[in-house]
Scaffold this active site. Sequence first.
Site, PDB file in Angstrom:
ATOM      1  N   ARG A  79       2.540  86.174 -39.085  1.00 51.02           N
ATOM      2  CA  ARG A  79       1.544  86.765 -38.450  1.00 51.02           C
ATOM      3  C   ARG A  79       1.405  88.445 -39.053  1.00 51.02           C
ATOM      4  O   ARG A  79       0.335  88.943 -38.734  1.00 51.02           O
ATOM      5  CB  ARG A  79       1.981  87.010 -36.737  1.00 51.02           C
ATOM      6  N   GLU A 119       0.024  89.894 -47.819  1.00 53.53           N
ATOM      7  CA  GLU A 119       1.486  90.060 -47.287  1.00 53.53           C
ATOM      8  C   GLU A 119       1.600  90.948 -46.729  1.00 53.53           C
ATOM      9  O   GLU A 119       0.807  92.229 -47.189  1.00 53.53           O
ATOM     10  CB  GLU A 119       2.422  89.318 -48.306  1.00 53.53           C
ATOM     11  N   ASP A 120       2.254  91.220 -45.659  1.00 55.54           N
ATOM     12  CA  ASP A 120       2.666  92.630 -44.953  1.00 55.54           C
ATOM     13  C   ASP A 120       3.561  93.427 -45.777  1.00 55.54           C
ATOM     14  O   ASP A 120       3.557  94.462 -46.192  1.00 55.54           O
ATOM     15  CB  ASP A 120       3.318  92.473 -43.509  1.00 55.54           C
ATOM     16  N   ASP A 179      10.246  91.845 -49.499  1.00 55.83           N
ATOM     17  CA  ASP A 179      11.594  92.351 -49.184  1.00 55.83           C
ATOM     18  C   ASP A 179      12.357  91.689 -50.196  1.00 55.83           C
ATOM     19  O   ASP A 179      12.420  92.101 -51.525  1.00 55.83           O
ATOM     20  CB  ASP A 179      12.161  91.852 -47.850  1.00 55.83           C
ATOM     21  N   SER A 180      13.061  90.537 -50.067  1.00 56.35           N
ATOM     22  CA  SER A 180      13.909  89.802 -51.146  1.00 56.35           C
ATOM     23  C   SER A 180      12.874  89.183 -52.234  1.00 56.35           C
ATOM     24  O   SER A 180      13.258  88.800 -53.451  1.00 56.35           O
ATOM     25  CB  SER A 180      14.915  88.724 -50.471  1.00 56.35           C
ATOM     26  N   GLY A 181      11.882  88.808 -51.593  1.00 57.24           N
ATOM     27  CA  GLY A 181      11.028  88.160 -52.618  1.00 57.24           C
ATOM     28  C   GLY A 181      10.708  86.533 -52.278  1.00 57.24           C
ATOM     29  O   GLY A 181      10.120  85.778 -52.915  1.00 57.24           O
ATOM     30  N   LYS A 184       9.531  96.666 -51.049  1.00 59.73           N
ATOM     31  CA  LYS A 184      10.981  97.208 -51.195  1.00 59.73           C
ATOM     32  C   LYS A 184      11.443  96.774 -52.285  1.00 59.73           C
ATOM     33  O   LYS A 184      12.466  95.654 -52.310  1.00 59.73           O
ATOM     34  CB  LYS A 184      11.620  96.891 -49.897  1.00 59.73           C
ATOM     35  N   PHE A 229      14.417  99.331 -42.566  1.00 60.37           N
ATOM     36  CA  PHE A 229      13.700  98.270 -41.792  1.00 60.37           C
ATOM     37  C   PHE A 229      12.295  99.248 -41.087  1.00 60.37           C
ATOM     38  O   PHE A 229      12.604 100.071 -40.472  1.00 60.37           O
ATOM     39  CB  PHE A 229      14.657  97.675 -40.509  1.00 60.37           C
ATOM     40  N   ARG A 237       3.789  95.370 -33.687  1.00 66.98           N
ATOM     41  CA  ARG A 237       2.710  95.155 -34.848  1.00 66.98           C
ATOM     42  C   ARG A 237       1.474  95.934 -34.460  1.00 66.98           C
ATOM     43  O   ARG A 237       0.817  96.137 -35.412  1.00 66.98           O
ATOM     44  CB  ARG A 237       2.419  93.785 -34.552  1.00 66.98           C
TER      45      ARG A 237
HETATM   46  P1  IMP Z   1      11.199  88.086 -48.164  1.00 70.35           P
HETATM   47  O1  IMP Z   1      11.149  86.964 -48.274  1.00 70.35           O
HETATM   48  O2  IMP Z   1      12.790  88.762 -48.088  1.00 70.35           O
HETATM   49  O3  IMP Z   1      10.590  88.850 -49.314  1.00 70.35           O
HETATM   50  O4  IMP Z   1      10.959  88.538 -46.481  1.00 70.35           O
HETATM   51  C1  IMP Z   1       9.434  88.938 -46.348  1.00 70.35           C
HETATM   52  C2  IMP Z   1       9.445  88.804 -44.803  1.00 70.35           C
HETATM   53  O5  IMP Z   1      10.500  89.451 -44.103  1.00 70.35           O
HETATM   54  C3  IMP Z   1       8.150  89.773 -44.209  1.00 70.35           C
HETATM   55  O6  IMP Z   1       7.119  89.003 -44.592  1.00 70.35           O
HETATM   56  C4  IMP Z   1       8.578  90.093 -43.256  1.00 70.35           C
HETATM   57  O7  IMP Z   1       8.279  89.318 -42.224  1.00 70.35           O
HETATM   58  C5  IMP Z   1      10.085  90.235 -43.057  1.00 70.35           C
HETATM   59  N1  IMP Z   1      10.430  91.673 -43.409  1.00 70.35           N
HETATM   60  C6  IMP Z   1      11.131  91.975 -44.252  1.00 70.35           C
HETATM   61  N2  IMP Z   1      11.334  93.554 -44.372  1.00 70.35           N
HETATM   62  C7  IMP Z   1      11.014  93.781 -43.259  1.00 70.35           C
HETATM   63  C8  IMP Z   1      10.656  95.143 -42.414  1.00 70.35           C
HETATM   64  O8  IMP Z   1      11.354  96.181 -42.869  1.00 70.35           O
HETATM   65  N3  IMP Z   1      10.266  95.070 -41.226  1.00 70.35           N
HETATM   66  C9  IMP Z   1       9.482  94.068 -40.691  1.00 70.35           C
HETATM   67  N4  IMP Z   1       9.623  92.869 -41.354  1.00 70.35           N
HETATM   68  C10 IMP Z   1      10.333  92.597 -42.491  1.00 70.35           C
HETATM   69 MG    MG Z   2       5.810  88.121 -42.944  1.00 67.82          MG
END
Ligand code: IMP
Ligand code: MG
Length: 177
Positions: A46, A101-102, A105-107, A133, A154, A167
């Site tokens: 979302r 995408e919002d 983070d890790s990708g 990030k 965060f 949100r």
């Molecule tokens: P990734 O797979 O680690 O890149 O995670 C991406 C998802 O983790 C994002 O689409 C968010 O839903 C959530 N996420 C990662 N970091 C944050 C943050 O700082 N605040 C809120 N949601 C986050």
């Molecule tokens: Mg997300």
Amino acid sequence: MDDSELAVRVMIDGDTIAKRIKTLGCAISTYYKDSQQELVLVGLLRGSVVFMADLCRQIECPHELDFMTVSSYGDNTVGGDIKILKDLDSDIQGKDVLIVEDIIDSGYTLDKVIQMLATRNPASIQVCTLVSKPSRRQVAIDVRFLGFEVEDKFIVGYGLDYQQKYRHLPYIGEIGL
Ligand code: IMP
Ligand code: MG
């Protein structure tokens, strides 16, 4: 009245976000303006909803909007699969796909979404994220359109949640400090 939300310290204010989205919209319009293919923005629910709503109104070339929901990766590894909780409504074969995408983070999430969408034979796949990030990245993602880079904190607001709250905030901030 729910008073369970913690205080939020503003990191990126609404005006700054609006200006950045305008610039991103211009860059995206230029990038796709001579493409022969149809453009579809794919928002990941979302978190991308607020960004997507503002971004699409800054893109001048014709495009469709579609959305999908994928399960969070939890403790998955790079090789693991994501689960589609809500799939796209449209067929992306032969189209230019821009994933919106919002935050990256890790990708892991986006890496898997890109691999999965690639099997549907779109003409192209690019990524536009409001926030990245980079210091947290575990898997390389080619981000064509980037709003803001933030350090390893965060953050919430502008679509980003903490336990499904925050949100709606019209800015990006850090909670509980
Ligand atoms: P990734 O797979 O680690 O890149 O995670 C991406 C998802 O983790 C994002 O689409 C968010 O839903 C959530 N996420 C990662 N970091 C944050 C943050 O700082 N605040 C809120 N949601 C986050
Ligand atoms: Mg997300």
